[in-house]
Write a protein that holds these residues in place. Sequence first.
Motif, mmCIF file in Angstrom:
data_model
loop_
_atom_site.group_PDB
_atom_site.id
_atom_site.type_symbol
_atom_site.label_atom_id
_atom_site.label_comp_id
_atom_site.label_asym_id
_atom_site.label_seq_id
_atom_site.Cartn_x
_atom_site.Cartn_y
_atom_site.Cartn_z
ATOM 1 N N GLU A 83 -4.160 2.813 9.364
ATOM 2 C CA GLU A 83 -5.253 2.641 9.244
ATOM 3 C C GLU A 83 -6.599 2.531 11.016
ATOM 4 O O GLU A 83 -7.183 2.579 10.351
ATOM 5 C CB GLU A 83 -5.777 1.321 8.672
ATOM 6 N N LEU A 84 -5.759 2.527 12.034
ATOM 7 C CA LEU A 84 -6.490 2.564 13.256
ATOM 8 C C LEU A 84 -5.575 3.251 14.089
ATOM 9 O O LEU A 84 -6.332 3.494 15.298
ATOM 10 C CB LEU A 84 -5.544 0.571 14.540
ATOM 11 N N GLY A 85 -5.709 5.173 13.722
ATOM 12 C CA GLY A 85 -4.945 6.267 14.250
ATOM 13 C C GLY A 85 -4.114 6.312 14.611
ATOM 14 O O GLY A 85 -3.844 7.321 15.480
ATOM 15 N N SER A 234 11.239 -8.202 5.647
ATOM 16 C CA SER A 234 10.535 -9.184 3.845
ATOM 17 C C SER A 234 9.997 -9.551 5.339
ATOM 18 O O SER A 234 8.625 -10.458 4.769
ATOM 19 C CB SER A 234 11.444 -9.355 3.720
ATOM 20 N N LEU A 235 11.103 -10.871 6.121
ATOM 21 C CA LEU A 235 9.983 -11.884 7.093
ATOM 22 C C LEU A 235 8.653 -10.838 7.827
ATOM 23 O O LEU A 235 7.718 -11.641 7.935
ATOM 24 C CB LEU A 235 10.689 -12.417 7.443
ATOM 25 N N SER A 236 8.747 -10.038 8.491
ATOM 26 C CA SER A 236 7.978 -8.924 9.097
ATOM 27 C C SER A 236 6.425 -8.764 7.818
ATOM 28 O O SER A 236 5.596 -8.843 8.325
ATOM 29 C CB SER A 236 8.107 -7.709 9.272
ATOM 30 N N TYR A 237 6.850 -8.154 6.836
ATOM 31 C CA TYR A 237 5.886 -7.818 5.894
ATOM 32 C C TYR A 237 4.524 -9.606 5.442
ATOM 33 O O TYR A 237 3.441 -9.103 5.398
ATOM 34 C CB TYR A 237 6.281 -7.444 4.180
ATOM 35 N N SER A 255 0.400 -3.640 6.321
ATOM 36 C CA SER A 255 -0.778 -3.089 7.094
ATOM 37 C C SER A 255 -1.648 -1.932 5.893
ATOM 38 O O SER A 255 -2.241 -1.215 5.551
ATOM 39 C CB SER A 255 -0.748 -2.759 8.022
ATOM 40 N N GLY A 256 -0.493 -0.847 5.473
ATOM 41 C CA GLY A 256 -0.712 0.199 4.802
ATOM 42 C C GLY A 256 -0.991 -0.263 3.643
ATOM 43 O O GLY A 256 -1.476 0.945 2.856
ATOM 44 N N LYS A 257 -0.510 -1.499 2.648
ATOM 45 C CA LYS A 257 -0.528 -1.811 1.379
ATOM 46 C C LYS A 257 -2.072 -1.693 0.875
ATOM 47 O O LYS A 257 -2.738 -1.732 0.230
ATOM 48 C CB LYS A 257 0.087 -2.932 0.795
ATOM 49 N N TRP A 265 0.467 7.766 2.977
ATOM 50 C CA TRP A 265 1.839 7.190 4.152
ATOM 51 C C TRP A 265 1.106 6.203 4.882
ATOM 52 O O TRP A 265 2.779 6.313 5.532
ATOM 53 C CB TRP A 265 0.756 8.758 5.007
ATOM 54 N N PRO A 266 0.191 5.702 4.961
ATOM 55 C CA PRO A 266 1.172 4.159 6.022
ATOM 56 C C PRO A 266 2.041 2.656 5.687
ATOM 57 O O PRO A 266 3.122 2.687 6.247
ATOM 58 C CB PRO A 266 -0.054 3.838 5.931
ATOM 59 N N SER A 267 2.186 3.215 4.258
ATOM 60 C CA SER A 267 3.211 2.752 3.887
ATOM 61 C C SER A 267 4.719 3.710 3.052
ATOM 62 O O SER A 267 5.418 2.965 2.497
ATOM 63 C CB SER A 267 2.651 1.990 1.986
ATOM 64 N N LEU A 268 4.612 4.715 3.046
ATOM 65 C CA LEU A 268 5.298 5.602 2.472
ATOM 66 C C LEU A 268 6.180 5.491 3.247
ATOM 67 O O LEU A 268 7.674 5.753 3.527
ATOM 68 C CB LEU A 268 4.610 6.573 2.036
ATOM 69 N N VAL A 269 6.177 6.183 4.772
ATOM 70 C CA VAL A 269 6.976 6.312 5.427
ATOM 71 C C VAL A 269 7.720 4.946 5.963
ATOM 72 O O VAL A 269 9.075 5.024 6.059
ATOM 73 C CB VAL A 269 5.777 6.195 7.216
#
Length: 301
Positions: A83-85, A234-237, A255-257, A265-269
């Motif tokens: 989301e920030l490029g 999980s904790l970082s999430y 952040s990707g969700k 892609w931000p969540s898939l990667v």
Amino acid sequence: MASPSPNAVAAAPSAAPAKPSPRPSIWRTVLRDKIGMFGAVLVTLMLGAALLAQWIAPRNPTQINGRDRLQGPSATYLLGTDELGRDLLSRALYGAQVSLTVSITVVTFAALIGISIGVASGYFRGILDGVSMRVMDVLFAFPTILLALAVVSTLGTDTRNLIIALTIVYVPTFARISRGAAMSVSREVYVEAAKSVGVGHLRILLRYVLPNITAPIAVQITISLAYAILVESSLSYLGLGVQPPAASWGSMLASGKVHMERSLWPSLVPGMFIVITVLGFNLLGDALRDSLDPRLRAAMR
């Protein structure tokens, strides 16, 4: 019942033939196992990516490019942008450094502490065994993620406290496994014979007990590495692990969700990297278990 002669007892420890190191046959068995070999390859790739991240990452993982937000894979950004490029491949590679460093450090400390407690408890027993195992039972009473959340929330959110929290979580597992194995080995004839001729406890532990409990511990290490990666992510999430702008698979997922409707892609990667790493450790652990279990090894011959 007639007691054995002193000469026979004294000769017992030295009479036992020295066992050759099982490592060559173990690794040959792992290499013959296609699934285990596949797991070893995945683990090696992830470790290599983490070690070489600063050289193979195409871009700075924290560099913001507002014009390139939420792009898909292209020649410029091989796995797209967030989301920030920021380049997702670079962030995932640096996230591998974080996850693997944390998990390896945690499992190393937890194994050293847990094995020390477990071997001492299983060998000496008595009050030491009763007190230490009751403490382990208390820690076992809490779900893994809940205990980690409690410790991190108390100590604060940074990498050092995350390592401390996860170490506390995994110590009881290693203590229980090593206690049971040490208790079984300490009943063997060669250990009793060594005690009868005055061999010191430390020498018995180092020469007879520890070498004979490596099999379950080795398997548990690989399994714990996989679960430590999941718990760290999980904790970082949840925002209690490695803090932004540092790259972390869990924080990347979080952040990707929010932007999944615009780009997967931000969540898939990061999810893909987590799956590959955990799968590799689990497959390698299964292969090690099969090669270290005498019954399974005999069946495979």
